[in-house]
Design an enzyme around this catalytic site. Structure first.
Site, PDB file in Angstrom:
ATOM      1  CB  CYS A  76      -0.989  -0.028   1.166  1.00  0.00           C
ATOM      2  SG  CYS A  76      -0.249   0.074   2.804  1.00  0.00           S
TER       3      CYS A  76
ATOM      4  N   GLY B 276       2.737   0.735   3.397  1.00  0.00           N
ATOM      5  CA  GLY B 276       2.906  -0.676   3.782  1.00  0.00           C
ATOM      6  C   GLY B 276       2.237  -0.980   5.113  1.00  0.00           C
TER       7      GLY B 276
ATOM      8  CG  HIS C 190      15.379 -15.070  13.608  1.00  0.00           C
ATOM      9  ND1 HIS C 190      15.970 -14.325  14.596  1.00  0.00           N
ATOM     10  CD2 HIS C 190      16.329 -15.923  13.158  1.00  0.00           C
ATOM     11  CE1 HIS C 190      17.241 -14.715  14.743  1.00  0.00           C
ATOM     12  NE2 HIS C 190      17.480 -15.675  13.869  1.00  0.00           N
TER      13      HIS C 190
ATOM     14  NE  ARG D 204      17.228 -18.989  19.190  1.00  0.00           N
ATOM     15  CZ  ARG D 204      18.184 -19.036  18.274  1.00  0.00           C
ATOM     16  NH1 ARG D 204      18.562 -20.201  17.776  1.00  0.00           N
ATOM     17  NH2 ARG D 204      18.789 -17.928  17.861  1.00  0.00           N
TER      18      ARG D 204
END
Ligand code: RB5
Length: 143
Positions: free
Chosen positions: A63, A66, A96, A130
């Site tokens: 957009c 954003g 991550h 993890r």
């Protein structure tokens, strides 16, 4: 590779440049298709649903800033939209956070930067381990 792509009028021009630049990618373009003003939640929801349903694994949403695109997409369980302004974010949102939508501000990100962020986003795998536990918790804590 097949990706969903969607934007409002604020991201329309960058969306079109992205489609032209990445010639080898098959894009499902959920709109918008002109610079006429539209409400970003409508098109971004359509893009997010393509990822949520598994029709595509990843996509690109835009957009003007954003921000609205990112807020909208992240309401959908299983969708992880990352608003990206730099190379580090483009890499880390994959490593991550297992981001499945890269979000860009069409009024603030230059085309060359957008192309580079998308390249990084697409080539970087999720680290897992993890981070997998944490990513699963994103949906769990918001249920
Ligand atoms: C549209 O003018 C603008 O508000 C929209 O593109 C986006 O930046 C919202 O977050």
């Amino acid at each position: 590779m097949k990706l969903v792509i969607g934007s409002d009028h604020g991201g329309f021009e960058l969306k079109e440049l992205i489609k032209k630049h990445f010639k080898d990618i098959e894009f499902i373009d959920v709109g918008t298709h002109s610079t006429d003003s539209v409400d970003y939640p409508d098109v971004i929801a359509a893009a997010a649903k393509k990822v949520q349903s598994g029709e595509v694994e990843k996509g690109i949403i835009l957009c003007g800033s954003g921000i609205g695109a990112s807020m909208t997409a992240n309401r959908f369980q299983g969708v992880r939209a990352a608003l990206i302004h730099d190379d580090y974010g483009a890499e880390m949102c994959r490593r991550h956070n297992d981001a499945n939508l890269i979000t860009l501000g069409g009024r603030i990100i230059a085309p060359d930067m957008a192309f580079r962020f998308i390249d990084i986003f697409l080539k970087t795998p999720f680290d897992g381990g993890r981070h997998e536990t944490r990513v699963k918790k994103i949906d769990e804590v918001s249920r």
